[in-house]
Design an enzyme around this catalytic site. Sequence first.
Site, short mmCIF file in Angstrom:
data_model
loop_
_atom_site.label_atom_id
_atom_site.label_comp_id
_atom_site.label_asym_id
_atom_site.label_seq_id
_atom_site.Cartn_x
_atom_site.Cartn_y
_atom_site.Cartn_z
N ASP A 5 15.26 61.58 69.49
CA ASP A 5 14.85 60.20 69.26
C ASP A 5 13.37 59.98 69.60
OD1 ASP A 5 17.62 59.97 68.85
OD2 ASP A 5 17.96 59.28 70.88
N ASN A 141 36.64 51.12 65.38
CA ASN A 141 35.94 51.44 64.13
C ASN A 141 34.49 51.76 64.47
OD1 ASN A 141 34.72 51.59 61.67
ND2 ASN A 141 35.39 49.58 60.94
N GLU A 180 21.55 54.18 61.40
CA GLU A 180 20.97 53.90 62.72
C GLU A 180 19.48 54.25 62.72
OE1 GLU A 180 23.16 56.35 65.49
OE2 GLU A 180 22.08 58.17 64.93
N HIS A 246 16.20 60.50 63.14
CA HIS A 246 15.69 59.59 64.18
C HIS A 246 14.19 59.78 64.38
CE1 HIS A 246 17.02 56.63 67.32
NE2 HIS A 246 15.70 56.68 67.40
N ARG A 276 18.53 69.75 70.58
CA ARG A 276 17.64 69.15 69.58
C ARG A 276 16.19 69.29 70.03
NH1 ARG A 276 20.52 63.42 68.96
NH2 ARG A 276 20.70 63.77 71.21
#
Length: 310
Positions: A5, A141, A180, A246, A276
Amino acid sequence: MNGADPSVYQKDGVYYYLQTNGSSISLWATTAMSKLSAAIPKTVFVPTAGAANSRNIWAPELYFFDGKWYIYYTAGNGADISQRTWVLENSSADPTTGTWVDKGRIFTADTDFWAIDGSILEMNGSRYFMWCGRPDVTNVNLTQNIYIAKMLNPFTLVGSATKLTEPEYGWEKNGFGVNEGPQALISPDNKAFLIYSASYCGTDDYALGMLSLKTGGDPLVKADWQKSAQPVFSKQPQSNAFGPGHNSFFKSPDGKENWIVYHANSETNQGCADRRNVRMQKFTFKTDGSPDFGVPVATGLQISKPSGEQ
């Protein structure tokens, strides 16, 4: 460097970099993004243990508004369902010094549910807060959408929110449906784009999608945005780039080049975790004004530094 991020903010020749740490927020400061890994991070925020914003601190972003610095970040109490967007404020000229004041949560009354990845769009003298939310308050959900609302000031939203995009295409639903990490991008000819991350971050198919705002469009009107039917940046196995996404944007020191910084995994099936790593590469704009990110550059490939670096 390892991390996820990534976010970059430029001011007065300095690049301020942030990434997800999980338990705190740190700032890296450098005058050359190619030397980012040599910068020493400064921890600027450690939450109070047990507080509503004390755990799972994700995706911090730094901005300078009206003479003060602001960090927008995600945090909760440790339970995933508690994740919300928050704001810190600092009146110091240098964001690595001074005191960061907790301004609390930032949200609209009609979207008081799970929320992450707060970011800002500035257009025509107005500011808009964009974020990702799950409207199912039971958190059963897991579908994640992107919302936008107008800002009254840097820590207060006004009016109701608009749901700008939800997972519709197959490439947005790998793992489960996710939109996102919204990031605003204004082209050289002043067209507005929203670049977002799609699919679950734990899959190799995490990728970037794009919304384009029509000329003269209202950022708060969903119909004024057009979604690209295909991802605009996606995995490149032969380049050791799995789940790229991201992202953030920055300009070279001389202002002539546009760069994207993003995270990706170097091998398949490494998931949404500590393996990552952060990558950056130059991109251009097409004749129609839309960005052309190309494909993820291979790890280990030497590329030119941002133009104008000393």
